[in-house]
Design a protein around this motif. Structure first.
Motif, PDB file in Angstrom:
ATOM      1  N   ALA A   1      13.958  71.853 -15.562  1.00 41.37           N
ATOM      2  CA  ALA A   1      13.531  72.863 -16.160  1.00 41.37           C
ATOM      3  C   ALA A   1      12.494  73.310 -15.799  1.00 41.37           C
ATOM      4  O   ALA A   1      11.931  74.599 -15.856  1.00 41.37           O
ATOM      5  N   VAL A   2      11.230  72.508 -15.301  1.00 41.23           N
ATOM      6  CA  VAL A   2      10.090  73.134 -14.699  1.00 41.23           C
ATOM      7  C   VAL A   2      10.219  74.069 -13.490  1.00 41.23           C
ATOM      8  O   VAL A   2       9.454  75.068 -13.128  1.00 41.23           O
ATOM      9  N   ALA A   3      11.047  73.354 -12.582  1.00 45.40           N
ATOM     10  CA  ALA A   3      11.524  74.310 -11.629  1.00 45.40           C
ATOM     11  C   ALA A   3      12.067  75.534 -11.816  1.00 45.40           C
ATOM     12  O   ALA A   3      11.721  76.596 -10.930  1.00 45.40           O
ATOM     13  N   VAL A   4      12.851  75.598 -12.748  1.00 46.38           N
ATOM     14  CA  VAL A   4      13.510  76.880 -13.162  1.00 46.38           C
ATOM     15  C   VAL A   4      12.339  77.914 -13.677  1.00 46.38           C
ATOM     16  O   VAL A   4      12.105  79.145 -13.146  1.00 46.38           O
ATOM     17  N   ALA A   5      11.483  77.365 -14.306  1.00 50.83           N
ATOM     18  CA  ALA A   5      10.234  78.167 -14.737  1.00 50.83           C
ATOM     19  C   ALA A   5       9.486  78.718 -13.670  1.00 50.83           C
ATOM     20  O   ALA A   5       9.011  79.751 -13.595  1.00 50.83           O
ATOM     21  N   MET A   6       9.262  78.105 -12.250  1.00 51.35           N
ATOM     22  CA  MET A   6       8.458  78.285 -11.375  1.00 51.35           C
ATOM     23  C   MET A   6       9.160  79.288 -10.426  1.00 51.35           C
ATOM     24  O   MET A   6       8.387  79.986  -9.651  1.00 51.35           O
ATOM     25  N   ILE A   7      10.474  79.405 -10.373  1.00 49.56           N
ATOM     26  CA  ILE A   7      11.137  80.124  -9.808  1.00 49.56           C
ATOM     27  C   ILE A   7      11.661  81.333 -10.177  1.00 49.56           C
ATOM     28  O   ILE A   7      12.293  82.231  -9.626  1.00 49.56           O
ATOM     29  N   THR A   8      11.385  81.480 -11.593  1.00 46.50           N
ATOM     30  CA  THR A   8      11.845  82.853 -12.045  1.00 46.50           C
ATOM     31  C   THR A   8      10.539  83.303 -12.247  1.00 46.50           C
ATOM     32  O   THR A   8       9.361  82.969 -12.571  1.00 46.50           O
TER      33      THR A   8
END
Length: 390
Positions: free
Chosen positions: A262-269
């Motif tokens: 979930a944190v990764a999603v936030a960082m790559i969007t």
């Protein structure tokens, strides 16, 4: 709306389109987004004055909630008041919200997203280069050669690196320190009713709720994320430890790997990093959960911006207030610079990532013609390539 409408160099439609674009293409988290707004709205378009930007940045740092979203809301408020703040905030958050919902759908149906880690490997490194250049430009513009502001700046940066977090009392103390030295008070008159702090703290009192009022998941999600938006200070990344404690440890809505994803999603969007709450909400309770989590997180920060904004604008030009704003701004930019270092330690893990970050910074430093989204896409490709062959 501002009484001097005829002198406003842009329309409300222009403003909404700008924030839709920023929410769609604005990579890099709160540091980079704040830098983009300064570059675009203050330097290039000259829609917003330097003073108004600094007031907005100060308010965003003083109030709880995601910094970039609050700054964007304040930029909308400057000339178009409540309607501008509302539309700017929605335009800024909506694109990234839709993206994380789509990614949540893919994640649920494909049982994880291993390719995302490879993408983040490259994107995370490029982001460090982007936010590093943004932090440098903000430092040079707002701190300059002022020795007192440099001391405040270095102190805030060092504290952020040391604690890996931001401290509201450091911002307030920096403002008071610079105010007392540069424009010591003689006699200040403020309104007896509805002071800035009263307006700022009133919603926090109303939102001081617990999660034990209902057993329904959606209601729990609303209450929990409302508290997250109302009581977590600092940039979007500051909310991550708070979310981990509740989402993983307390409620068990996600497991460890799902939370990291979930944190990764936030960082790559693009858009605000806090938009990870939409992904978490989707994994917990589908589309309704995503909407409830996003509303609960962003509505408090909207209130914390529009309620005190009139008082910031009315009294912000007073020498004492301006000195306070300058002190807080120096501390805020110092904290942003410290956050770059903290993120770099986590994202630059080998020679490839260091090279991507350095190359990104060099390109942005030497050329203004290559847009950030192009760099992000290239970095994502490099990340996939490196992980595939390694």
């Amino acid at each position: 709306m501002d009484n001097s409408k005829s002198t406003i160099p842009y329309s409300l439609r222009d403003l909404v389109i700008y924030f839709l674009k920023l929410g769609t293409w604005g990579f890099g988290g709160p540091v980079a987004l704040a830098g983009y707004m300064h570059r675009d709205l203050v330097e290039n378009k000259q829609w917003i004055s330097e003073e108004d930007y600094k007031e907005g940045l100060t308010l965003a740092q003083l109030a709880p909630g995601p910094l970039a979203a609050q700054l964007g809301i304040y930029m909308g408020y400057v000339h178009y008041r409540l309607l501008g703040a509302t539309l700017a905030g929605l335009a800024f958050v909506l694109p990234s919200f839709l993206m994380v919902v789509v990614l949540g759908f893919i994640y649920v149906h494909w049982q994880g997203i291993p390719w995302m880690q490879a993408v983040f490997y490259g994107v995370g490194a490029a982001v460090i280069g982007i936010i590093g250049v943004s932090a440098w430009k903000l430092t040079r513009k707002s701190v300059g050669g002022n020795k007192l502001l440099i001391v405040i700046y270095i102190t805030a940066a060092a504290y952020t690196v040391w604690q890996e977090n931001e401290n509201i009392w450091l911002f307030l103390g920096s403002g008071v320190f610079y105010w007392l030295l540069k424009a010591p008070p003689t006699r200040l008159t403020f309104p007896r009713k509805g002071t800035v702090m009263t307006k700022l703290l009133a919603p926090a009192t109303l939102l001081n709720i617990t999660n034990s009022t209902s057993g329904k998941t959606l209601w729990q999600i609303l209450l929990y994320f409302t508290k997250a938006g109302a009581f977590v200070f600092g940039s979007g990344l500051a909310i991550v430890p708070f979310l981990y404690g509740g989402v993983v440890k307390e409620y068990g809505w996600l497991n460890e790997q799902q939370f990291v994803d979930a944190v990764a999603v936030a960082m790559i969007t693009p858009g605000p990093v806090v938009i990870t709450v939409g992904f978490i909400g989707y994994l917990t309770a589908g589309l309704s959960g995503a909407g409830v989590a996003a509303f609960g997180t962003f509505f408090p920060c909207y209130l914390f911006t529009v309620l005190p904004a009139p008082y910031f604008r009315k009294y912000g030009k007073h020498p004492g207030i301006r000195a306070f704003v300058d002190g807080v701004t120096a501390a805020a930019i110092g904290a942003i610079t410290g956050a770059v270092i903290v993120l770099a330690k986590r994202s630059l893990v080998d020679g490839y990532t260091i090279a991507i970050a350095v190359l990104t910074a060099f390109i942005l430093w030497r050329s203004k013609k290559i847009p950030e989204p192009v760099i992000i896409v290239a970095a994502a490709g490099i990340g996939l390539l490196v992980k595939t062959i390694s």
